[in-house]
Design a protein around this motif. Sequence first.
Motif, PDB file in Angstrom:
ATOM      1  N   ASN A 183       0.839  -1.193   0.000  1.00  0.00           N
ATOM      2  CA  ASN A 183       0.000   0.000   0.000  1.00  0.00           C
ATOM      3  C   ASN A 183       0.877   1.247   0.000  1.00  0.00           C
ATOM      4  OD1 ASN A 183      -1.751   2.179   0.776  1.00  0.00           O
ATOM      5  ND2 ASN A 183      -3.209   0.657   1.524  1.00  0.00           N
ATOM      6  N   LEU A 184       0.743   2.061  -1.038  1.00  0.00           N
ATOM      7  CA  LEU A 184       1.561   3.262  -1.169  1.00  0.00           C
ATOM      8  C   LEU A 184       1.322   4.237  -0.028  1.00  0.00           C
ATOM      9  CD1 LEU A 184       3.608   4.421  -3.214  1.00  0.00           C
ATOM     10  CD2 LEU A 184       1.715   5.724  -4.205  1.00  0.00           C
ATOM     11  N   GLY A 185       0.148   4.170   0.586  1.00  0.00           N
ATOM     12  CA  GLY A 185      -0.162   5.046   1.705  1.00  0.00           C
ATOM     13  C   GLY A 185       0.698   4.808   2.925  1.00  0.00           C
ATOM     14  N   ASP A 186       1.443   3.703   2.939  1.00  0.00           N
ATOM     15  CA  ASP A 186       2.318   3.411   4.067  1.00  0.00           C
ATOM     16  C   ASP A 186       3.664   4.112   3.962  1.00  0.00           C
ATOM     17  OD1 ASP A 186       0.428   1.783   5.266  1.00  0.00           O
ATOM     18  OD2 ASP A 186       1.131  -0.029   4.240  1.00  0.00           O
ATOM     19  N   ALA A 187       3.898   4.842   2.882  1.00  0.00           N
ATOM     20  CA  ALA A 187       5.140   5.616   2.761  1.00  0.00           C
ATOM     21  C   ALA A 187       5.144   6.696   3.837  1.00  0.00           C
ATOM     22  CB  ALA A 187       5.246   6.238   1.377  1.00  0.00           C
ATOM     23  N   SER A 188       6.169   6.720   4.665  1.00  0.00           N
ATOM     24  CA  SER A 188       6.212   7.682   5.762  1.00  0.00           C
ATOM     25  C   SER A 188       6.605   9.066   5.263  1.00  0.00           C
ATOM     26  CB  SER A 188       7.216   7.216   6.821  1.00  0.00           C
ATOM     27  OG  SER A 188       8.546   7.347   6.332  1.00  0.00           O
ATOM     28  N   ARG A 189       6.296  10.062   6.081  1.00  0.00           N
ATOM     29  CA  ARG A 189       6.689  11.432   5.742  1.00  0.00           C
ATOM     30  C   ARG A 189       8.209  11.542   5.672  1.00  0.00           C
ATOM     31  NH1 ARG A 189       4.116  16.355   9.035  1.00  0.00           N
ATOM     32  NH2 ARG A 189       2.322  15.495   7.918  1.00  0.00           N
ATOM     33  N   ARG A 190       8.885  10.847   6.569  1.00  0.00           N
ATOM     34  CA  ARG A 190      10.348  10.872   6.558  1.00  0.00           C
ATOM     35  C   ARG A 190      10.900  10.281   5.265  1.00  0.00           C
ATOM     36  NH1 ARG A 190      13.246   8.185  11.322  1.00  0.00           N
ATOM     37  NH2 ARG A 190      15.023   9.116  10.232  1.00  0.00           N
ATOM     38  N   LEU A 191      10.279   9.215   4.779  1.00  0.00           N
ATOM     39  CA  LEU A 191      10.727   8.618   3.518  1.00  0.00           C
ATOM     40  C   LEU A 191      10.560   9.614   2.376  1.00  0.00           C
ATOM     41  CD1 LEU A 191      11.630   6.275   1.688  1.00  0.00           C
ATOM     42  CD2 LEU A 191       9.222   5.568   1.578  1.00  0.00           C
ATOM     43  N   VAL A 192       9.401  10.247   2.313  1.00  0.00           N
ATOM     44  CA  VAL A 192       9.145  11.219   1.250  1.00  0.00           C
ATOM     45  C   VAL A 192      10.154  12.363   1.314  1.00  0.00           C
ATOM     46  CG1 VAL A 192       7.500  12.921   0.381  1.00  0.00           C
ATOM     47  CG2 VAL A 192       6.698  10.654   1.078  1.00  0.00           C
ATOM     48  N   GLU A 193      10.402  12.877   2.506  1.00  0.00           N
ATOM     49  CA  GLU A 193      11.351  13.977   2.663  1.00  0.00           C
ATOM     50  C   GLU A 193      12.759  13.549   2.259  1.00  0.00           C
ATOM     51  OE1 GLU A 193      10.874  15.026   6.736  1.00  0.00           O
ATOM     52  OE2 GLU A 193       9.096  16.277   6.384  1.00  0.00           O
ATOM     53  N   ALA A 194      13.127  12.313   2.614  1.00  0.00           N
ATOM     54  CA  ALA A 194      14.462  11.821   2.256  1.00  0.00           C
ATOM     55  C   ALA A 194      14.602  11.673   0.743  1.00  0.00           C
ATOM     56  CB  ALA A 194      14.723  10.483   2.945  1.00  0.00           C
ATOM     57  N   LEU A 195      13.561  11.192   0.087  1.00  0.00           N
ATOM     58  CA  LEU A 195      13.603  11.046  -1.368  1.00  0.00           C
ATOM     59  C   LEU A 195      13.635  12.398  -2.062  1.00  0.00           C
ATOM     60  CD1 LEU A 195      11.050   8.102  -1.794  1.00  0.00           C
ATOM     61  CD2 LEU A 195      13.514   8.019  -2.244  1.00  0.00           C
ATOM     62  N   GLU A 196      12.954  13.360  -1.498  1.00  0.00           N
ATOM     63  CA  GLU A 196      12.946  14.705  -2.089  1.00  0.00           C
ATOM     64  C   GLU A 196      14.311  15.376  -1.994  1.00  0.00           C
ATOM     65  OE1 GLU A 196       8.287  16.084  -1.428  1.00  0.00           O
ATOM     66  OE2 GLU A 196       9.783  16.489   0.142  1.00  0.00           O
ATOM     67  N   ALA A 197      15.064  15.034  -0.948  1.00  0.00           N
ATOM     68  CA  ALA A 197      16.358  15.678  -0.726  1.00  0.00           C
ATOM     69  C   ALA A 197      17.542  14.861  -1.224  1.00  0.00           C
ATOM     70  CB  ALA A 197      16.530  15.963   0.765  1.00  0.00           C
ATOM     71  N   ALA A 198      17.332  13.608  -1.577  1.00  0.00           N
ATOM     72  CA  ALA A 198      18.440  12.705  -1.892  1.00  0.00           C
ATOM     73  C   ALA A 198      19.216  13.136  -3.133  1.00  0.00           C
ATOM     74  CB  ALA A 198      17.906  11.290  -2.090  1.00  0.00           C
ATOM     75  N   THR A 199      20.526  12.985  -3.055  1.00  0.00           N
ATOM     76  CA  THR A 199      21.376  13.199  -4.225  1.00  0.00           C
ATOM     77  C   THR A 199      21.873  11.871  -4.782  1.00  0.00           C
ATOM     78  OG1 THR A 199      23.303  13.478  -2.777  1.00  0.00           O
ATOM     79  CG2 THR A 199      22.131  15.477  -3.472  1.00  0.00           C
ATOM     80  N   VAL A 200      21.990  10.871  -3.910  1.00  0.00           N
ATOM     81  CA  VAL A 200      22.426   9.531  -4.317  1.00  0.00           C
ATOM     82  C   VAL A 200      21.508   8.500  -3.677  1.00  0.00           C
ATOM     83  CG1 VAL A 200      24.285   7.829  -4.306  1.00  0.00           C
ATOM     84  CG2 VAL A 200      24.834  10.266  -4.516  1.00  0.00           C
ATOM     85  N   VAL A 201      20.982   7.597  -4.487  1.00  0.00           N
ATOM     86  CA  VAL A 201      20.134   6.507  -3.985  1.00  0.00           C
ATOM     87  C   VAL A 201      20.676   5.182  -4.519  1.00  0.00           C
ATOM     88  CG1 VAL A 201      17.853   5.436  -4.021  1.00  0.00           C
ATOM     89  CG2 VAL A 201      18.057   7.920  -3.813  1.00  0.00           C
ATOM     90  N   ALA A 202      20.992   4.278  -3.606  1.00  0.00           N
ATOM     91  CA  ALA A 202      21.375   2.917  -3.982  1.00  0.00           C
ATOM     92  C   ALA A 202      20.113   2.069  -3.898  1.00  0.00           C
ATOM     93  CB  ALA A 202      22.445   2.380  -3.036  1.00  0.00           C
TER      94      ALA A 202
END
Length: 272
Positions: free
Chosen positions: A11-30
């Motif tokens: 369920n996509l609704g389980d994405a946490s606010r912290r996850l969203v914020e981290a993805l918005e700010a990320a420069t490198v994702v493994a």
Amino acid sequence: MIILAATPIGNLGDASRRLVEALEAATVVAAEDTRTTLRLLAALGIANRPRLIALHDHNEKDRAPELVELARGQDVLVLSDAGMPTVSDPGYGVVAAAAAAGVEVTAIPGPSAVVTALAVSGLPTDRFTFEGFVARKHGERSAALRALASEPRTMVFFEAPSRVAATLADMAVAFGAERPAAVCRELTKLHEEVVRGGLAELAAWAEEGVRGELVVVVAGAAAREVAFPDAVTQVLELVRTGMRLKDAAAEVAGLTGHSTRSLYQEALARRA
């Protein structure tokens, strides 16, 4: 630092606010699968497009040093396709390399198929063991399951739909046809289903065909009827092998149903 980030298991609704914020700010994702990560970014409405580095079972050993070096100067977000990285997914090698190199590691907690299945299984949750995927070959699988036959804790397994019927049948042989279990299917998704019953019953159910992501939860072995003096002797035997008295008493208590404290005190008295 290295940031391990849990992603939705369905369920996509389980994405946490912290996850969203981290993805918005990320420069490198493994990412375990960069295509899955791109779909996640799009589904969450995230415009940021960080540098994506593939991290999977076949390249983690080689990638880990590179990611650790990158993390000395910037945050590196580590994602699996679903759930928490390192739990039957890539990430452990990176964490181990980072720890050895003195690079900080943290986590953004979130969805976990293991804990979710355990919670809805209806089986004891106070003590459990996660066994991951069992072996694909019948002989290896049967041997591994036989070794777990006396495990007193609730056991959690992952399994593929194509093999779950055979695995449940092997579990019925190793653990007993009536051992309580639950097959948790498509957790958090539209067609979520939890089927409970004895292992033989579940094996027969699975023969009709099962689809979706699966987690199998199996009750631990019932405490064996062991006389208290014999249980104390077992504790002392474990101590002779090098185990601490406290740990030995706890282990035998889990297997026999006797009180940890009583076993500890009697074993201590015998040693005096």
